[in-house]
Motif scaffolding. Structure first.
Motif, PDB file in Angstrom:
ATOM      1  N   MET A   1       1.577   2.483  17.757  1.00 38.37           N
ATOM      2  CA  MET A   1       1.635   0.994  18.280  1.00 38.37           C
ATOM      3  C   MET A   1       2.058   0.446  16.942  1.00 38.37           C
ATOM      4  O   MET A   1       1.742   0.648  16.000  1.00 38.37           O
ATOM      5  N   SER A   2       2.802  -0.783  17.522  1.00 38.54           N
ATOM      6  CA  SER A   2       3.407  -1.412  16.421  1.00 38.54           C
ATOM      7  C   SER A   2       2.530  -2.614  16.145  1.00 38.54           C
ATOM      8  O   SER A   2       1.709  -2.772  16.781  1.00 38.54           O
ATOM      9  N   THR A   3       2.730  -3.241  15.060  1.00 38.03           N
ATOM     10  CA  THR A   3       1.661  -4.587  14.586  1.00 38.03           C
ATOM     11  C   THR A   3       2.686  -5.872  14.527  1.00 38.03           C
ATOM     12  O   THR A   3       2.147  -6.695  13.879  1.00 38.03           O
ATOM     13  N   ILE A   4       3.513  -5.758  15.487  1.00 42.56           N
ATOM     14  CA  ILE A   4       4.344  -6.915  15.566  1.00 42.56           C
ATOM     15  C   ILE A   4       3.552  -8.042  16.480  1.00 42.56           C
ATOM     16  O   ILE A   4       3.000  -7.661  17.340  1.00 42.56           O
TER      17      ILE A   4
ATOM     18  N   HIS B   1      13.341  -6.903  22.185  1.00 41.95           N
ATOM     19  CA  HIS B   1      13.635  -5.689  21.556  1.00 41.95           C
ATOM     20  C   HIS B   1      12.414  -5.159  20.793  1.00 41.95           C
ATOM     21  O   HIS B   1      11.969  -3.721  20.726  1.00 41.95           O
ATOM     22  N   ALA B   2      11.716  -6.138  20.281  1.00 42.38           N
ATOM     23  CA  ALA B   2      10.512  -5.403  19.274  1.00 42.38           C
ATOM     24  C   ALA B   2       9.481  -4.851  20.100  1.00 42.38           C
ATOM     25  O   ALA B   2       8.596  -4.334  19.535  1.00 42.38           O
ATOM     26  N   LEU B   3       9.157  -5.086  21.449  1.00 38.02           N
ATOM     27  CA  LEU B   3       8.184  -4.953  22.112  1.00 38.02           C
ATOM     28  C   LEU B   3       8.515  -3.649  23.153  1.00 38.02           C
ATOM     29  O   LEU B   3       7.555  -3.048  23.614  1.00 38.02           O
ATOM     30  N   VAL B   4       9.645  -3.327  23.595  1.00 37.52           N
ATOM     31  CA  VAL B   4      10.039  -2.420  24.395  1.00 37.52           C
ATOM     32  C   VAL B   4       9.483  -1.070  23.967  1.00 37.52           C
ATOM     33  O   VAL B   4       9.044  -0.251  24.978  1.00 37.52           O
ATOM     34  N   ASP B   5       9.596  -0.876  22.962  1.00 33.54           N
ATOM     35  CA  ASP B   5       8.951   0.623  22.577  1.00 33.54           C
ATOM     36  C   ASP B   5       7.701   0.896  22.698  1.00 33.54           C
ATOM     37  O   ASP B   5       6.976   2.021  22.886  1.00 33.54           O
ATOM     38  N   ASP B   6       6.813  -0.295  22.757  1.00 34.80           N
ATOM     39  CA  ASP B   6       5.450  -0.261  23.125  1.00 34.80           C
ATOM     40  C   ASP B   6       4.931  -0.223  24.538  1.00 34.80           C
ATOM     41  O   ASP B   6       3.966  -0.029  25.003  1.00 34.80           O
TER      42      ASP B   6
END
Length: 255
Positions: free
Chosen positions: A1-4, A172-177
């Motif tokens: 999970m990202s921390t964005i 785009h920063a959220l799609v991977d999650d």
């Protein structure tokens, strides 16, 4: 999970990289082929019209004719204006039957937002197809190109004022999650109830149309999606039945 951190509303700045770049306008919901459908029935499909207007069009500053002779070489594609001169914003750059457009802007978005660059949605163009690109405009210090691929050797026209590129903000920063799952509809009893109710209502309405039922014929079509309405009458707070985006403000217009 990202921390964005959660993304805020997108901001988009278009920095001019030439003296007189192509015009950018909010996407228009209408399409010629949709106008030509019987009683304009294509406009009953709200998702089509919303997609048509969910972005900004970059327009051809003048009419051009592009030709591909079938070869992969750079000179296999030839582009000229209607007057016969070279087109400064459309060229053969990659070969392989690809026509390349220069938007004339360097776009900058806030962190986490990209621009999805493509052809205008639901536009059918014979002989050539747009190539999509997701561009990380939140950091990119240089421009991108909009590319179209010939589907066969031949000639195509882009008219003055016709969109050659369509840009839409994309998180785009959220799609991977994203966490996609497949479940049985029975796992959500309320959703299943709404779905079954909608299905029964739809079948009854279509049967009424087929049999000439006066009420169904007078209604013509069901409007639940248009109204953002579930079978029990509740509505979505996020529903849109039309979209009108703001135009790009020029420096002298900014407050």
């Amino acid at each position: 999970m990202s921390t964005i951190e959660p993304l805020g509303p997108p901001s988009i700045i278009a920095y001019r990289t030439m003296t007189d770049p192509p015009q950018i306008v909010p996407g228009r919901p209408d399409r010629g082929w949709m106008d030509d459908t019987p009683v304009r029935y294509a406009y009953r499909c709200t998702p089509l019209s919303i997609a048509n207007a969910s972005g900004w069009e970059i327009l051809c500053p003048e009419s051009i004719i592009a030709m591909w002779d079938g070869r992969d070489a750079l000179d296999g594609v030839y582009v000229r204006t209607e007057r016969g001169s070279a087109a400064h914003f459309a060229v053969s750059h990659f070969g392989s039957g690809v026509l390349t457009f220069h938007p004339g802007y360097l776009f900058r978005t806030n962190p986490g937002w990209a621009l999805w660059a493509r052809g205008a949605p639901n536009v059918v163009k014979d002989g050539i197809a747009p190539l999509d690109g997701v561009v990380e405009t939140d950091w990119l210090p240089f421009t991108f190109t909009m590319n179209w691929k010939f589907t066969r050797p031949g000639e195509v026209r882009f008219e003055e004022g016709e969109p050659f590129c369509f840009v839409t903000p994309f998180p785009h920063a959220l799609v991977d999650d994203a966490q996609p799952v497949v479940r049985d509809i029975s796992d959500d009893s309320e959703l299943e109830r709404h779905h079954n109710s909608w299905t029964a209502d739809r079948l009854a309405f279509n049967a009424g149309l087929a049999s000439g039922d006066p009420d169904a014929v007078a209604r013509g079509w069901q409007r639940r999606y248009l109204r953002g309405e579930t079978p029990d009458g509740s509505t979505s707070p996020f529903h849109r039945h039309r979209r009108r985006l703001r135009p790009f403000a020029r420096p002298e217009e900014e407050s």
